[in-house]
Write an enzyme that holds these catalytic residues in place. Structure first.
Site, PDB file in Angstrom:
ATOM      1  N   ASN A   1       0.770  -1.257   0.064  1.00 51.50           N
ATOM      2  CA  ASN A   1      -0.061   0.044   0.103  1.00 51.50           C
ATOM      3  C   ASN A   1       0.841   1.174   0.087  1.00 51.50           C
ATOM      4  OD1 ASN A   1      -1.763   2.025   0.335  1.00 51.50           O
ATOM      5  ND2 ASN A   1      -2.721   0.963   2.290  1.00 51.50           N
TER       6      ASN A   1
ATOM      7  N   ARG B   1      -2.582  -1.981  -3.450  1.00 50.25           N
ATOM      8  CA  ARG B   1      -3.856  -1.440  -3.100  1.00 50.25           C
ATOM      9  C   ARG B   1      -3.807  -0.277  -3.988  1.00 50.25           C
ATOM     10  NH1 ARG B   1      -5.267   2.835   1.392  1.00 50.25           N
ATOM     11  NH2 ARG B   1      -7.589   2.944   1.230  1.00 50.25           N
TER      12      ARG B   1
ATOM     13  N   LEU C   1     -15.359   2.042  11.018  1.00 48.41           N
ATOM     14  CA  LEU C   1     -14.884   2.993  11.679  1.00 48.41           C
ATOM     15  C   LEU C   1     -13.621   3.039  12.143  1.00 48.41           C
ATOM     16  CD1 LEU C   1     -18.377   2.964  13.648  1.00 48.41           C
ATOM     17  CD2 LEU C   1     -17.965   3.936  11.392  1.00 48.41           C
ATOM     18  N   GLY C   2     -12.711   3.495  11.446  1.00 45.96           N
ATOM     19  CA  GLY C   2     -11.235   3.779  11.775  1.00 45.96           C
ATOM     20  C   GLY C   2     -11.008   5.368  11.711  1.00 45.96           C
ATOM     21  N   ASN C   3      -9.813   5.667  11.234  1.00 46.49           N
ATOM     22  CA  ASN C   3      -9.562   7.171  11.141  1.00 46.49           C
ATOM     23  C   ASN C   3     -10.400   7.678   9.909  1.00 46.49           C
ATOM     24  OD1 ASN C   3      -8.328   9.268  12.155  1.00 46.49           O
ATOM     25  ND2 ASN C   3      -6.247   8.178  12.217  1.00 46.49           N
ATOM     26  N   GLY C   4     -10.395   6.911   8.874  1.00 47.00           N
ATOM     27  CA  GLY C   4     -11.291   7.253   7.710  1.00 47.00           C
ATOM     28  C   GLY C   4     -12.731   6.339   8.223  1.00 47.00           C
TER      29      GLY C   4
ATOM     30  N   ARG D   1     -11.671  14.390   9.185  1.00 48.68           N
ATOM     31  CA  ARG D   1     -12.528  14.818   7.780  1.00 48.68           C
ATOM     32  C   ARG D   1     -14.074  15.086   8.138  1.00 48.68           C
ATOM     33  NH1 ARG D   1     -11.220   9.639   4.004  1.00 48.68           N
ATOM     34  NH2 ARG D   1      -9.488   9.322   5.420  1.00 48.68           N
TER      35      ARG D   1
ATOM     36  N   ARG E   1      -9.801   7.378  21.500  1.00 46.72           N
ATOM     37  CA  ARG E   1      -9.584   6.857  22.802  1.00 46.72           C
ATOM     38  C   ARG E   1      -9.241   8.213  23.767  1.00 46.72           C
ATOM     39  NH1 ARG E   1      -5.221   2.591  21.024  1.00 46.72           N
ATOM     40  NH2 ARG E   1      -5.072   4.522  19.519  1.00 46.72           N
TER      41      ARG E   1
ATOM     42  N   GLY F   1     -10.580   0.351  13.629  1.00 45.58           N
ATOM     43  CA  GLY F   1     -10.169   0.775  14.859  1.00 45.58           C
ATOM     44  C   GLY F   1     -11.341   0.974  16.082  1.00 45.58           C
TER      45      GLY F   1
ATOM     46  N   GLU G   1     -14.148  -1.810  16.154  1.00 43.52           N
ATOM     47  CA  GLU G   1     -13.764  -3.208  16.951  1.00 43.52           C
ATOM     48  C   GLU G   1     -13.333  -2.902  18.280  1.00 43.52           C
ATOM     49  OE1 GLU G   1     -10.199  -4.613  14.773  1.00 43.52           O
ATOM     50  OE2 GLU G   1     -11.460  -4.068  12.779  1.00 43.52           O
ATOM     51  N   ASN G   2     -13.237  -1.617  18.551  1.00 45.04           N
ATOM     52  CA  ASN G   2     -12.613  -1.146  20.049  1.00 45.04           C
ATOM     53  C   ASN G   2     -13.562  -0.416  20.907  1.00 45.04           C
ATOM     54  OD1 ASN G   2      -9.961  -2.532  20.499  1.00 45.04           O
ATOM     55  ND2 ASN G   2      -9.575  -1.293  18.505  1.00 45.04           N
TER      56      ASN G   2
HETATM   57  P1  AMP Z   1      -7.780   2.669  12.499  1.00 43.86           P
HETATM   58  O1  AMP Z   1      -7.669   3.666  11.530  1.00 43.86           O
HETATM   59  O2  AMP Z   1      -8.855   1.527  11.984  1.00 43.86           O
HETATM   60  O3  AMP Z   1      -6.461   2.095  12.764  1.00 43.86           O
HETATM   61  O4  AMP Z   1      -8.483   3.325  13.595  1.00 43.86           O
HETATM   62  C1  AMP Z   1      -7.973   4.234  14.344  1.00 43.86           C
HETATM   63  C2  AMP Z   1      -9.106   4.888  15.460  1.00 43.86           C
HETATM   64  O5  AMP Z   1      -9.366   3.785  16.320  1.00 43.86           O
HETATM   65  C3  AMP Z   1      -8.707   6.029  16.281  1.00 43.86           C
HETATM   66  O6  AMP Z   1      -9.682   6.949  16.442  1.00 43.86           O
HETATM   67  C4  AMP Z   1      -8.427   5.409  17.523  1.00 43.86           C
HETATM   68  O7  AMP Z   1      -8.392   6.239  18.657  1.00 43.86           O
HETATM   69  C5  AMP Z   1      -9.525   4.150  17.468  1.00 43.86           C
HETATM   70  N1  AMP Z   1      -9.336   3.281  18.638  1.00 43.86           N
HETATM   71  C6  AMP Z   1      -8.478   2.159  18.777  1.00 43.86           C
HETATM   72  N2  AMP Z   1      -8.428   1.766  19.878  1.00 43.86           N
HETATM   73  C7  AMP Z   1      -9.673   2.131  20.570  1.00 43.86           C
HETATM   74  C8  AMP Z   1     -10.135   1.958  21.910  1.00 43.86           C
HETATM   75  N3  AMP Z   1      -9.521   1.058  22.558  1.00 43.86           N
HETATM   76  N4  AMP Z   1     -11.133   2.883  22.061  1.00 43.86           N
HETATM   77  C9  AMP Z   1     -11.780   3.413  21.428  1.00 43.86           C
HETATM   78  N5  AMP Z   1     -10.998   4.004  20.163  1.00 43.86           N
HETATM   79  C10 AMP Z   1     -10.035   3.418  19.883  1.00 43.86           C
END
Ligand code: AMP
Length: 394
Positions: A9, A84, A200-203, A232, A276, A322, A325-326
């Protein structure tokens, strides 16, 4: 093909890699070359024993970084490389074996992803230079969403903007939505029915998947449309751009930069894009941190409710990424905003679910739509599509 696939990537100053064996039990070698082109360029990764390493690569370019990556593959030679590629436009509905005509098509699509496609191409060019004999496959973020019908992908704009300038909704995160919906179809008694997916991650993006096909998704022409993300904005009034320009004198570049890099969770909380930290601040009584969580969850719920219109039937909702899942808080808040859909979250299962763990978050005997957490595996999916693409040509 029994040899591993090297998944790459490539960004403008970084290369993320993973060496993926056909045996899912085999350890993955993975890492990241970052800050390429600068004095601080370096390669960070993990070996097969799970130990971390960092190698300085001062002023390295993409080719030098790839050479360094190959040296860390512990002699396990890849049989193919899967790249990618962010934007495949309407041209690519599935992965494609890279040849000159595919490279030309990716170049043509670069107008739609000026930041990403040229960087992805740099990775292809560098890999071809080092290993001209190795088959390379392009796997597109947009391809999974090419099954969307016109009512989902067309904007209500003059037709010529679509026919002459390719302006339409494309959607992104396709490998992730494809992976988790297919995995849910394997795990759940509902099979490949109607699934809403929330990456649901940074994007962040949401999608409606029916019978393993995307029928709609929240991102559009660019990855800025849709739900609120780390930095964003997601959806805003399209009149906002004119307003900011006329009232504040902002240039297009400034508007673009603010909406992409200073908005979302960061803009609302005034603190950070890291959920977090925002959750911790909200617990300490930080009002804007709480507001950021409220807007984030409300927009996700609203997007999922809207996307349910695309599905003939709703079998379940999948959280991934991120945050998905968390964050038990985000999952609980989103579901609390959808009471009329008949989800029944099991609070204990929700609280117990953290990264890397897949599972169902409602009770096994629940008859309504199910709730699942499925850790995404974009690299694994790219490796799988690379294999399928090569096997289909044998
Ligand atoms: P990713 O882009 O998929 O790695 O996701 C990043 C996002 O996941 C960031 O906003 C992190 O703060 C969030 N994240 C990771 N671990 C946790 C957690 N234990 N609780 C809440 N948000 C989390």
């Amino acid at each position: 093909m029994n040899a591993p696939v090297l998944v790459i990537n490539c960004g403008s100053s970084s290369i993320k890699y993973a060496l993926i064996d056909p045996d899912p039990q085999a350890p993955r070698l993975a890492g990241l070359a970052e800050r390429l082109g600068s004095a601080e360029a370096r390669l960070k990764g993990q070996n097969s024993a799970g130990e971390s390493f960092t190698q300085p690569l001062p002023a390295a370019d993409h080719t030098q970084a790839l050479n360094a990556i190959f040296e860390h593959l512990e002699g396990r030679l890849p049989g193919a490389v899967g790249h990618r590629i962010v934007h495949g436009g309407e041209h690519f509905t599935q992965a494609a074996l890279i040849d000159n005509s595919v490279i030309n098509a990716i170049e043509t699509t670069a107008a739609l992803a000026p930041l990403h496609n040229p960087a992805n191409l740099a990775g292809i060019t560098a890999t071809r230079k080092i290993f001209p004999e190795l088959p390379q496959v392009a796997v597109f973020d947009t391809a999974f969403h090419q099954t969307m019908p016109p009512r989902a992908y067309r904007y209500a704009l003059p037709e010529a903007l679509y026919t002459e300038h390719s302006i339409r909704r494309y959607g992104f995160h396709g490998t992730s939505h494809a992976f988790v919906s297919q995995r849910a179809a394997e795990l759940s008694d509902r099979g490949a029915g109607g699934w809403l997916t929330a990456h649901l991650g940074n994007g962040c993006s949401t999608s409606a998947v029916w019978n393993n096909q995307s029928l709609d998704t929240s991102m559009g022409l660019t990855p800025l449309e849709g739900v609120v993300m780390g930095t964003r904005s997601g959806d805003v009034d399209p009149g906002l751009h004119t307003h900011l320009h006329r009232q504040l004198g902002w240039s297009l570049e400034k508007i673009d930069s603010v909406l992409n890099k200073e908005s979302g969770l960061l803009g609302l909380s005034g603190l950070t894009n890291d959920l977090r930290e925002i959750e911790d601040a909200a617990k300490q009584g930080h009002a804007n941190a709480q507001l950021a969580i409220d807007v984030f969850c409300y927009r996700i719920a609203k997007s999922l409710a809207a996307l349910s219109c695309a599905l003939p039937q709703l079998d379940g909702l999948i959280f991934t990424g991120g945050i998905g899942e968390n964050s038990s808080t985000v999952r609980r808040n989103v579901l609390a905003l959808l009471p009329h859909f008949g989800f029944a979250l099991n609070d204990n299962a929700n609280e117990a679910t953290i990264r890397g763990k897949e599972g169902r978050l409602d009770n096994a005997d629940h008859q309504g739509p199910q709730v699942w957490v499925i850790p995404t595996d974009e690299e694994g999916r790219i490796a799988m599509e690379t294999r399928h693409c090569l096997e289909a040509r044998l």
